[in-house]
Design a protein around this motif. Structure first.
Motif, PDB file in Angstrom:
ATOM      1  N   ARG A 192     -42.924  -5.594  -4.818  1.00 59.96           N
ATOM      2  CA  ARG A 192     -42.849  -5.024  -3.467  1.00 59.96           C
ATOM      3  C   ARG A 192     -41.403  -4.773  -3.058  1.00 59.96           C
ATOM      4  N   LYS A 193     -40.516  -5.733  -3.370  1.00 58.00           N
ATOM      5  CA  LYS A 193     -39.106  -5.565  -3.008  1.00 58.00           C
ATOM      6  C   LYS A 193     -38.477  -4.438  -3.824  1.00 58.00           C
ATOM      7  N   ALA A 194     -38.822  -4.352  -5.103  1.00 52.87           N
ATOM      8  CA  ALA A 194     -38.303  -3.269  -5.942  1.00 52.87           C
ATOM      9  C   ALA A 194     -38.697  -1.908  -5.360  1.00 52.87           C
ATOM     10  N   LYS A 195     -39.961  -1.785  -4.943  1.00 56.19           N
ATOM     11  CA  LYS A 195     -40.442  -0.521  -4.371  1.00 56.19           C
ATOM     12  C   LYS A 195     -39.733  -0.215  -3.052  1.00 56.19           C
ATOM     13  N   HIS A 196     -39.410  -1.244  -2.298  1.00 60.62           N
ATOM     14  CA  HIS A 196     -38.680  -1.044  -1.034  1.00 60.62           C
ATOM     15  C   HIS A 196     -37.319  -0.401  -1.321  1.00 60.62           C
ATOM     16  N   TYR A 197     -36.605  -0.915  -2.342  1.00 67.62           N
ATOM     17  CA  TYR A 197     -35.316  -0.325  -2.714  1.00 67.62           C
ATOM     18  C   TYR A 197     -35.492   1.084  -3.296  1.00 67.62           C
ATOM     19  N   MET A 198     -36.567   1.282  -4.043  1.00 66.19           N
ATOM     20  CA  MET A 198     -36.787   2.549  -4.744  1.00 66.19           C
ATOM     21  C   MET A 198     -37.051   3.728  -3.805  1.00 66.19           C
ATOM     22  N   GLN A 199     -37.390   3.440  -2.560  1.00 67.66           N
ATOM     23  CA  GLN A 199     -37.698   4.523  -1.628  1.00 67.66           C
ATOM     24  C   GLN A 199     -36.437   5.262  -1.157  1.00 67.66           C
ATOM     25  N   PHE A 200     -35.259   4.636  -1.356  1.00 68.18           N
ATOM     26  CA  PHE A 200     -34.018   5.238  -0.885  1.00 68.18           C
ATOM     27  C   PHE A 200     -33.464   6.233  -1.908  1.00 68.18           C
ATOM     28  N   ASP A 201     -32.571   7.117  -1.444  1.00 68.90           N
ATOM     29  CA  ASP A 201     -31.908   8.033  -2.352  1.00 68.90           C
ATOM     30  C   ASP A 201     -31.216   7.246  -3.458  1.00 68.90           C
ATOM     31  N   LYS A 202     -31.526   7.586  -4.704  1.00 70.81           N
ATOM     32  CA  LYS A 202     -31.065   6.767  -5.831  1.00 70.81           C
ATOM     33  C   LYS A 202     -29.547   6.761  -5.963  1.00 70.81           C
ATOM     34  N   ASN A 203     -28.927   7.909  -5.769  1.00 76.36           N
ATOM     35  CA  ASN A 203     -27.475   7.977  -5.900  1.00 76.36           C
ATOM     36  C   ASN A 203     -26.780   7.204  -4.775  1.00 76.36           C
ATOM     37  N   ALA A 204     -27.266   7.361  -3.554  1.00 76.84           N
ATOM     38  CA  ALA A 204     -26.661   6.656  -2.420  1.00 76.84           C
ATOM     39  C   ALA A 204     -26.810   5.140  -2.585  1.00 76.84           C
ATOM     40  N   TRP A 205     -27.991   4.714  -3.033  1.00 78.09           N
ATOM     41  CA  TRP A 205     -28.241   3.283  -3.207  1.00 78.09           C
ATOM     42  C   TRP A 205     -27.370   2.711  -4.328  1.00 78.09           C
ATOM     43  N   GLY A 206     -27.394   3.394  -5.483  1.00 77.61           N
ATOM     44  CA  GLY A 206     -26.659   2.899  -6.647  1.00 77.61           C
ATOM     45  C   GLY A 206     -25.156   2.909  -6.435  1.00 77.61           C
ATOM     46  N   ALA A 207     -24.628   3.981  -5.839  1.00 77.45           N
ATOM     47  CA  ALA A 207     -23.184   4.072  -5.608  1.00 77.45           C
ATOM     48  C   ALA A 207     -22.722   3.027  -4.600  1.00 77.45           C
ATOM     49  N   THR A 208     -23.549   2.774  -3.591  1.00 78.85           N
ATOM     50  CA  THR A 208     -23.202   1.747  -2.598  1.00 78.85           C
ATOM     51  C   THR A 208     -23.193   0.365  -3.242  1.00 78.85           C
ATOM     52  N   LYS A 209     -24.161   0.106  -4.097  1.00 77.73           N
ATOM     53  CA  LYS A 209     -24.201  -1.170  -4.823  1.00 77.73           C
ATOM     54  C   LYS A 209     -22.923  -1.355  -5.636  1.00 77.73           C
ATOM     55  N   MET A 210     -22.507  -0.319  -6.337  1.00 75.03           N
ATOM     56  CA  MET A 210     -21.281  -0.417  -7.146  1.00 75.03           C
ATOM     57  C   MET A 210     -20.040  -0.614  -6.270  1.00 75.03           C
ATOM     58  N   ASN A 211     -20.005   0.038  -5.111  1.00 71.74           N
ATOM     59  CA  ASN A 211     -18.883  -0.157  -4.191  1.00 71.74           C
ATOM     60  C   ASN A 211     -18.813  -1.602  -3.709  1.00 71.74           C
ATOM     61  N   ILE A 212     -19.968  -2.163  -3.363  1.00 65.97           N
ATOM     62  CA  ILE A 212     -20.033  -3.539  -2.867  1.00 65.97           C
ATOM     63  C   ILE A 212     -19.575  -4.525  -3.943  1.00 65.97           C
ATOM     64  N   ARG A 213     -19.903  -4.238  -5.190  1.00 64.71           N
ATOM     65  CA  ARG A 213     -19.642  -5.175  -6.287  1.00 64.71           C
ATOM     66  C   ARG A 213     -18.362  -4.859  -7.076  1.00 64.71           C
ATOM     67  N   LYS A 214     -17.589  -3.913  -6.591  1.00 64.50           N
ATOM     68  CA  LYS A 214     -16.426  -3.434  -7.346  1.00 64.50           C
ATOM     69  C   LYS A 214     -15.481  -4.562  -7.751  1.00 64.50           C
ATOM     70  N   GLU A 215     -15.073  -5.392  -6.794  1.00 63.63           N
ATOM     71  CA  GLU A 215     -14.128  -6.474  -7.081  1.00 63.63           C
ATOM     72  C   GLU A 215     -14.761  -7.542  -7.975  1.00 63.63           C
ATOM     73  N   LEU A 216     -16.012  -7.824  -7.721  1.00 61.83           N
ATOM     74  CA  LEU A 216     -16.757  -8.798  -8.524  1.00 61.83           C
ATOM     75  C   LEU A 216     -16.789  -8.374  -9.986  1.00 61.83           C
ATOM     76  N   LEU A 217     -17.147  -7.127 -10.238  1.00 64.86           N
ATOM     77  CA  LEU A 217     -17.246  -6.608 -11.604  1.00 64.86           C
ATOM     78  C   LEU A 217     -15.882  -6.549 -12.276  1.00 64.86           C
ATOM     79  N   LYS A 218     -14.872  -6.183 -11.516  1.00 60.60           N
ATOM     80  CA  LYS A 218     -13.515  -6.113 -12.065  1.00 60.60           C
ATOM     81  C   LYS A 218     -13.064  -7.503 -12.518  1.00 60.60           C
ATOM     82  N   ASN A 219     -13.394  -8.521 -11.735  1.00 62.32           N
ATOM     83  CA  ASN A 219     -12.980  -9.879 -12.087  1.00 62.32           C
ATOM     84  C   ASN A 219     -13.700 -10.380 -13.341  1.00 62.32           C
TER      85      ASN A 219
END
Length: 254
Positions: A192-219
């Motif tokens: 159910r939670k996966a489907k909730h996320y899936m309803q959003f624009d895929k590029n907007a959702w994915g790019a925002t996720k990467m922006n939020i995690r940028k420093e985390l991933l870099k570290n």
């Protein structure tokens, strides 16, 4: 080749079930298979989300200390390199990722779960948390960053230094979990939670996720080599070998 996972795609969601023994303890081959499977789901345009799940009683007990204890220097180095690569890969997964925590999830199990976007855990007498320090394993700064990303730096600091393990309800209260449900409802809740996320624009959702995690991933990427050297030095220390041998003796007696 032996498979340590079961996968099923339903409604554009790939359910990846960890399937190795009773406790899903992770060794090198299981890490490699999980990494390859995650990459397949990332590359498959028909898959829009993943649910990582265990089986009743265990999500995963973490690293298979019994097997890892026997590894030679090259094998254990390869294991840690691939384990940290897996964490980066899962944390950087551009599609929604849900952890369906079906039971106990200490140490490496908790680490996999905190790489995901959302965590739902089965209610019951289960534990979750990072208890590496009491085992004699050094926690890299990147894993502290992952932990504190969800529960805040103060709690992550306190919990890591004492190897604190939490009940599902306690983990929910500090933000380590997002939801606690009866075991028979866990896959439904995760889907159910996966489907909730899936309803959003895929590029907007994915790019925002990467922006939020940028420093985390870099570290995670930048501290990988230093973390491995530190972990390996401690791994071969007589004090750590002694602790691990005691744990393994207790596990093998059960």
């Amino acid at each position: 080749m032996h498979s340590y996972l079961k996968t099923q795609v339903t409604d554009h969601i790939c359910y990846i079930q960890l399937d190795r023994g009773r406790s899903n303890a992770m060794h090198l081959e299981m890490i490699e298979e999980l990494s390859a499977t995650i990459q397949q789901q990332q590359d498959d345009p028909s898959v829009e989300a993943i649910v990582l799940q265990g089986k009743e009683g265990f999500f995963t007990s973490g690293l298979d200390l019994i097997t890892l204890f026997q590894y030679d220097e090259q094998q254990i180095r390869t294991f840690w390199e691939k384990f940290i690569d897996l964490l980066h890969q899962l944390a950087a997964f551009p599609k929604p990722s849900i952890a369906a925590i079906t039971g106990h999830s200490p140490a490496g199990g908790c680490v996999l779960a905190i790489c995901c976007d959302y965590r739902v855990m089965a209610e019951g007498e289960f534990i979750i948390g990072l208890n590496e320090v009491p085992v004699g394993i050094i926690v890299p700064s990147s894993i502290f960053d992952l932990y504190s990303f969800w529960i805040g730096k103060a709690n992550a600091h306190r919990f890591l230094l004492e190897g604190k393990l939490l009940s599902p309800q306690a983990a929910l209260e500090v933000g380590l979990l997002d939801e606690v449900v009866p075991f028979e409802r866990i896959q439904t809740a995760a889907g159910r939670k996966a489907k909730h996320y899936m309803q959003f624009d895929k590029n907007a959702w994915g790019a925002t996720k990467m922006n939020i995690r940028k420093e985390l991933l870099k570290n995670i990427a930048q501290t990988k080599d230093e973390a491995i050297e530190q972990v390996l030095k401690q791994w071969w220390a007589p004090s750590t070998r002694s602790i691990l041998k005691t744990i393994i003796d207790n596990l093998t007696k059960k």
